[in-house]
Design a protein around this motif. Structure first.
Motif, PDB file in Angstrom:
ATOM      1  N   THR A   1      -7.306   6.714  -3.527  1.00 41.67           N
ATOM      2  CA  THR A   1      -8.610   6.183  -3.925  1.00 41.67           C
ATOM      3  C   THR A   1      -9.775   7.052  -3.464  1.00 41.67           C
ATOM      4  OG1 THR A   1      -8.777   4.818  -1.931  1.00 41.67           O
ATOM      5  CG2 THR A   1      -7.734   3.822  -3.869  1.00 41.67           C
TER       6      THR A   1
ATOM      7  N   ARG B   1      -7.225   1.985   4.472  1.00 44.70           N
ATOM      8  CA  ARG B   1      -7.760   3.224   3.906  1.00 44.70           C
ATOM      9  C   ARG B   1      -7.437   4.399   4.815  1.00 44.70           C
ATOM     10  NH1 ARG B   1     -12.555   0.040   2.755  1.00 44.70           N
ATOM     11  NH2 ARG B   1     -12.704  -0.349   0.509  1.00 44.70           N
ATOM     12  N   SER B   2      -7.093   5.525   4.209  1.00 45.38           N
ATOM     13  CA  SER B   2      -6.871   6.752   4.961  1.00 45.38           C
ATOM     14  C   SER B   2      -7.409   7.909   4.140  1.00 45.38           C
ATOM     15  CB  SER B   2      -5.378   6.962   5.238  1.00 45.38           C
ATOM     16  OG  SER B   2      -4.731   7.485   4.101  1.00 45.38           O
TER      17      SER B   2
ATOM     18  N   HIS C   1       3.814   9.832   2.633  1.00 47.87           N
ATOM     19  CA  HIS C   1       2.373   9.596   2.765  1.00 47.87           C
ATOM     20  C   HIS C   1       1.601  10.779   3.347  1.00 47.87           C
ATOM     21  CE1 HIS C   1       3.315   5.588   1.684  1.00 47.87           C
ATOM     22  NE2 HIS C   1       3.705   5.193   2.862  1.00 47.87           N
TER      23      HIS C   1
ATOM     24  N   SER D   1      -5.511   8.628   1.023  1.00 44.15           N
ATOM     25  CA  SER D   1      -5.344   7.601   0.003  1.00 44.15           C
ATOM     26  C   SER D   1      -5.768   8.147  -1.354  1.00 44.15           C
ATOM     27  CB  SER D   1      -6.183   6.371   0.339  1.00 44.15           C
ATOM     28  OG  SER D   1      -6.184   5.470  -0.749  1.00 44.15           O
TER      29      SER D   1
ATOM     30  N   TRP E   1       0.836  -1.197   0.000  1.00 41.38           N
ATOM     31  CA  TRP E   1       0.000   0.000   0.000  1.00 41.38           C
ATOM     32  C   TRP E   1       0.871   1.247   0.000  1.00 41.38           C
ATOM     33  CZ3 TRP E   1      -0.725   4.488   2.592  1.00 41.38           C
ATOM     34  CH2 TRP E   1      -1.931   5.176   2.393  1.00 41.38           C
ATOM     35  N   SER E   2       1.903   1.259   0.844  1.00 45.37           N
ATOM     36  CA  SER E   2       2.791   2.425   0.928  1.00 45.37           C
ATOM     37  C   SER E   2       3.454   2.707  -0.402  1.00 45.37           C
ATOM     38  CB  SER E   2       3.863   2.197   2.007  1.00 45.37           C
ATOM     39  OG  SER E   2       3.282   2.112   3.283  1.00 45.37           O
TER      40      SER E   2
ATOM     41  N   LEU F   1      -4.327  -0.754  -5.929  1.00 42.69           N
ATOM     42  CA  LEU F   1      -4.510  -0.126  -4.620  1.00 42.69           C
ATOM     43  C   LEU F   1      -5.945  -0.281  -4.136  1.00 42.69           C
ATOM     44  CD1 LEU F   1      -2.946   1.601  -2.501  1.00 42.69           C
ATOM     45  CD2 LEU F   1      -3.942   3.601  -3.595  1.00 42.69           C
TER      46      LEU F   1
ATOM     47  N   GLU G   1      -7.295  -2.175  -0.647  1.00 44.70           N
ATOM     48  CA  GLU G   1      -8.125  -1.522   0.356  1.00 44.70           C
ATOM     49  C   GLU G   1      -9.475  -2.224   0.526  1.00 44.70           C
ATOM     50  OE1 GLU G   1      -6.304   2.981   0.081  1.00 44.70           O
ATOM     51  OE2 GLU G   1      -8.326   2.600  -0.679  1.00 44.70           O
TER      52      GLU G   1
ATOM     53  N   ALA H   1       0.711   3.899  -2.978  1.00 42.06           N
ATOM     54  CA  ALA H   1       0.211   5.244  -2.689  1.00 42.06           C
ATOM     55  C   ALA H   1       1.243   6.301  -3.040  1.00 42.06           C
ATOM     56  CB  ALA H   1      -0.181   5.343  -1.220  1.00 42.06           C
TER      57      ALA H   1
END
Length: 815
Positions: free
Chosen positions: A76, A70-71, A659, A74, A25-26, A59, A63, A29
């Protein structure tokens, strides 16, 4: 374009799957966010459109399987890009959303089937061409154009009213009848034929050229002076409706088609290519037709947008956090051409990632001429099997830079050679390595001192999403950190026999016979080269301490016509100047031929140029007066001074913490109120802040563990940078301090974000889910599972009226 395979998302071992998912994910993103910066014109690393789509879908798949990843930052859930501060920041009456992209007719058919199931009947739709332009929102109050704004982040945009008013064919007043207020959405674009003329003119003038028509539209619309925008042949096409406040004679249209007809009656420009469709076969025909005729229009397109026609059905179907459910966008497959791959080089980005890219014979494809193409990483070069010198297939679909698909193996003649990924950083010489075991990408670990990374971070400080410093762009960042970036090219030119010019206007050329060997020529050139200039900045820490004197000492190498010789330090009387010219004897002929010249980047020499003719030849002599800061220096120093008191969240973004984008930075700044408090907070304390989460919190903590990172903060503090969130005089009392509040359902007086902001402004925590730690749940219309869970847990539930009272008085209002 395909969605990620099951193996990509499902391959994590059960014991380590979450850790592996977090790592992936890192990586995803970071790469996607950097690519978004490219699209909005603020970064130097490059990515193809198809590659972006592939990473984005991977991605999303991660998620969906691991919701805890999820943040709010993100990719997305993000729309558009941060709002620039060159223009007034304005809020859209209704949020401007993005669209879900699909890449096959099967996906379009699946979407159409979902609409049919949701509505209980076969929906009528409108098919529109997807214009590759800049999204703009127009507001007409009582028929008068009162505001125009860019999309920005979807909620807030830039007020570009004066500039939009210069666009030909866009009415400033609507003919009656019209509603009290109407919000018209559309695209500003640069006509394709005019774009080719613009590029030719920029190249002729030696200016930096726009990479595509969309960037030309964006750059033209964002001119500070509306008169400059008026010089560009921008056009506008409307396609969407935001707010419509009915008047007696202007009721809300019932369909998208009716709205477009109304726009035509008002003479607001719309696309003639739009068509209604009553079944999927008609949608397929529209897609096929424009796939074959996509270059017949006055503007670039990259797909077809399909919308449910009924506005009532649109409201019934609703929206997600970033996209409407009632619309989708089919994207055409990328276009392909062939060209010659001349070389493969590498670029070192702000984060240290080393990315190979191809240098090609320029070729025209998908609306622009391109000569560079991404290759992503060394494994991708091997997988595609491309060799330097190959004839290659190039693919492009309206993106900033295209993708190399494959070599044409059958036409190889044996002169081709393999690309060898460097083992050491081409910028600083440090050995390259993956950031962690298993990574495909190689990175330069010399984060502190690598010139390329330092330049990238300095440039990042000036970007719109960070401190938005006028005068601190890519070229200025290079001048401040790598003034000798072109030195190897200058040395090679000098060794080959070319003339160069130093900062004193002395013309230099090696004095060797034409048959001297290469080694001798290179040695002579090295001895003749001026001493290298030291950079004005070692890293971003010294940025805010820069002075005018520091800038006057910055020299860079440029290809320019040589200067007339200087024959005096100060001007005298006319007779004295004439005598000086006569004493100087013959001067070189004035020439437009460009050579490598060392020039001041932030200063100018005030001087007079004296001309004389001898035997019909025009010759020039330059009389120097004094050196003074130029407009770039004045702009930069003013921008740096203004940036010292900007919002804390912008300071946080400027630190290049992995991030951490504007959303997380705002949350951290609002909660902790100072950079020192963020530094001293634990990972758990940061992770509890709404809008942060575990991954971002750990990244922030890791950043503060590095000593030279802390040195940057102290240098900025010493230079007067404000590292605290100043409380405004009208800031609300912290009546919700210590309370965790969840808002669910629709409120009449607040959007979801406005409700959260109101809670945060008063010291409370605006949580996104209900748990035993929740103190209150605010329930609006159509509340769902959160209300049910709150009742099951026995958590206090309040309505909107009680919430308003709570904001004013705190818990006392509920007693």
């Amino acid at each position: 374009m395909s969605t990620p395979s099951d193996d990509q998302v499902e391959s994590f071992d059960s014991d380590t799957e979450l850790a592996a998912a977090k790592a992936r994910w890192s990586e995803l993103a970071e790469r996607i966010n950097e690519a978004r910066e490219v699209y909005h014109g603020t970064a130097r690393e490059l990515m193809a459109d198809a590659q972006y789509d592939e990473l984005f879908h991977e991605l999303k798949g991660l998620e969906e399987r691991f919701p805890e990843l999820r943040s709010p930052d993100s990719p997305t859930v993000q729309v558009g890009a941060p709002v620039a501060s060159d223009f007034e920041r304005v809020r859209h009456p209704e949020r401007m959303l993005s669209l879900d992209d699909v890449f096959s007719l099967e996906e379009v058919e699946a979407w159409y089937a979902r609409m049919e199931r949701a509505l209980g009947k076969q929906p009528e739709v409108v098919c529109e061409v997807k214009i590759d332009g800049l999204a703009v929102d127009l507001i007409y109050d009582d028929g008068v154009l009162t505001r125009a704004a860019t999309r920005g982040d979807g909620r807030e945009g830039e007020n570009v009213t004066a500039n939009v008013r210069t666009i030909a064919g866009l009415p400033h007043e609507l003919p009656a009848p019209f509603p009290r207020r109407v919000e018209i959405r559309g695209e500003v674009y640069f006509p394709s034929d005019k774009f080719a003329e613009l590029i030719a003119a920029q190249q002729e003038a030696g200016e930096k050229v726009y990479v595509n028509a969309r960037n030309a539209a964006a750059g033209s619309l964002r001119q500070k002076n509306a008169k400059d925008t008026a010089k560009r042949p921008l056009a506008f096409l409307a396609h969407g409706l935001g707010v419509w406040e009915e008047s007696k004679d202007a009721p809300l249209p019932t369909t998208q088609s009716d709205f477009i007809d109304t726009l035509k009656r008002w003479e607001v420009p719309t696309s003639d290519a739009a068509r209604r469709a009553t079944n999927f076969d008609e949608i397929r025909e529209m897609i096929a037709y424009h796939g074959e005729h996509r270059h017949d229009l006055a503007h670039e397109i990259d797909g077809i947008v399909i919308k449910v026609d009924s506005l009532a059905a649109q409201r019934e179907l609703g929206v997600t956090s970033r996209t409407p459910r009632w619309a989708t966008a089919y994207k055409y497959p990328p276009e392909e051409v062939t060209t010659r791959l001349l070389d493969i080089r590498v670029n070192v980005g702000r984060t240290g990632r080393v990315t190979p890219f191809g240098v090609m014979d320029p070729v025209f494809v998908a609306g622009s001429t391109v000569s560079l193409a991404t290759l992503h990483n060394q494994d991708e070069v091997k997988r595609k099997g491309v060799l330097i010198g190959d004839l290659i297939v190039l693919r492009k679909a309206g993106d900033v830079i295209p993708e190399i698909v494959a070599p044409v193996v059958d036409v190889r003649d044996g002169s081709e050679r393999e690309f060898v990924m460097p083992k050491d950083c081409p910028s600083c010489g440090t050995a390259l390595r993956p950031a962690k075991e298993g990574d495909v990408d190689l990175r330069c670990p010399n984060r502190k001192d690598c010139p390329a990374q330092v330049t990238g971070r300095v440039e990042h400080v000036g970007t719109r999403g960070a401190l938005d410093i006028e005068g601190l762009g890519e070229e200025a960042a290079i001048a401040l950190t790598q003034p000798e970036a072109q030195r190897d090219e200058v040395l090679a030119a000098l060794a080959s026999g070319d003339v160069i010019e130093d900062e004193h206007r002395n013309q230099l050329r090696i004095d060797l016979p034409a048959d001297a060997d290469e080694a001798a020529r290179l040695k002579a050139a090295q001895e003749l080269m001026p001493e290298p200039s030291a950079p004005a900045l070692a890293n971003e820490g010294g940025l805010f301490a820069l002075t005018q004197d520091d800038l006057l000492d910055v020299f860079v190498w440029r290809r320019e016509p040589p200067s007339p010789p200087i024959i005096g330090d100060l001007p005298g009387s006319a007779d004295e100047v004439t005598a000086a010219i006569e004493a100087a004897g013959d001067a070189p002929n004035v020439t437009a031929e460009k050579i490598w010249c060392r020039r001041p980047y932030f200063s100018k020499s005030r001087s007079t140029v004296q001309w004389r003719s001898r035997q019909g030849t025009k010759r020039a002599f330059r009389v120097c007066q004094e050196v003074a800061p130029n407009a770039v220096a004045t702009e930069l120093l003013g921008g740096l001074e203004a940036a010292k008191t900007k919002d804390l969240w912008r300071i946080i973004v400027s630190l290049s913490i992995r991030h951490v984008g504007p959303t997380a930075a705002r949350a951290l700044a609002s909660h902790f109120r100072s950079l020192d408090a963020i530094r001293d907070a634990s990972v758990d304390q940061m992770a509890e802040v709404e809008g942060v989460g575990a991954i971002i919190a750990q990244s922030v903590a890791d950043w503060f563990e590095v000593d030279w990172h802390r040195d940057i903060i102290e240098a900025w503090r010493a230079a007067g940078v404000q590292l605290v969130e100043e409380a405004s005089a009208d800031a609300p009392e912290q009546v919700l301090e210590g309370l965790t509040i969840v808002v669910t359902g629709s409120l009449e007086g607040f959007s979801r974000d406005e409700a959260k902001a109101a809670i945060l402004d008063r010291g409370g925590k605006a949580a996104g889910s209900v748990s035993k730690k929740t103190d209150l749940v605010v329930v609006g219309e159509n509340a769902g599972s959160k209300e049910t869970k709150a009742r099951d847990l026995g958590i206090r539930i309040i309505d909107e009226d009680a919430f308003v009272a709570l904001l004013a008085q705190g818990m006392d209002a509920l007693d």
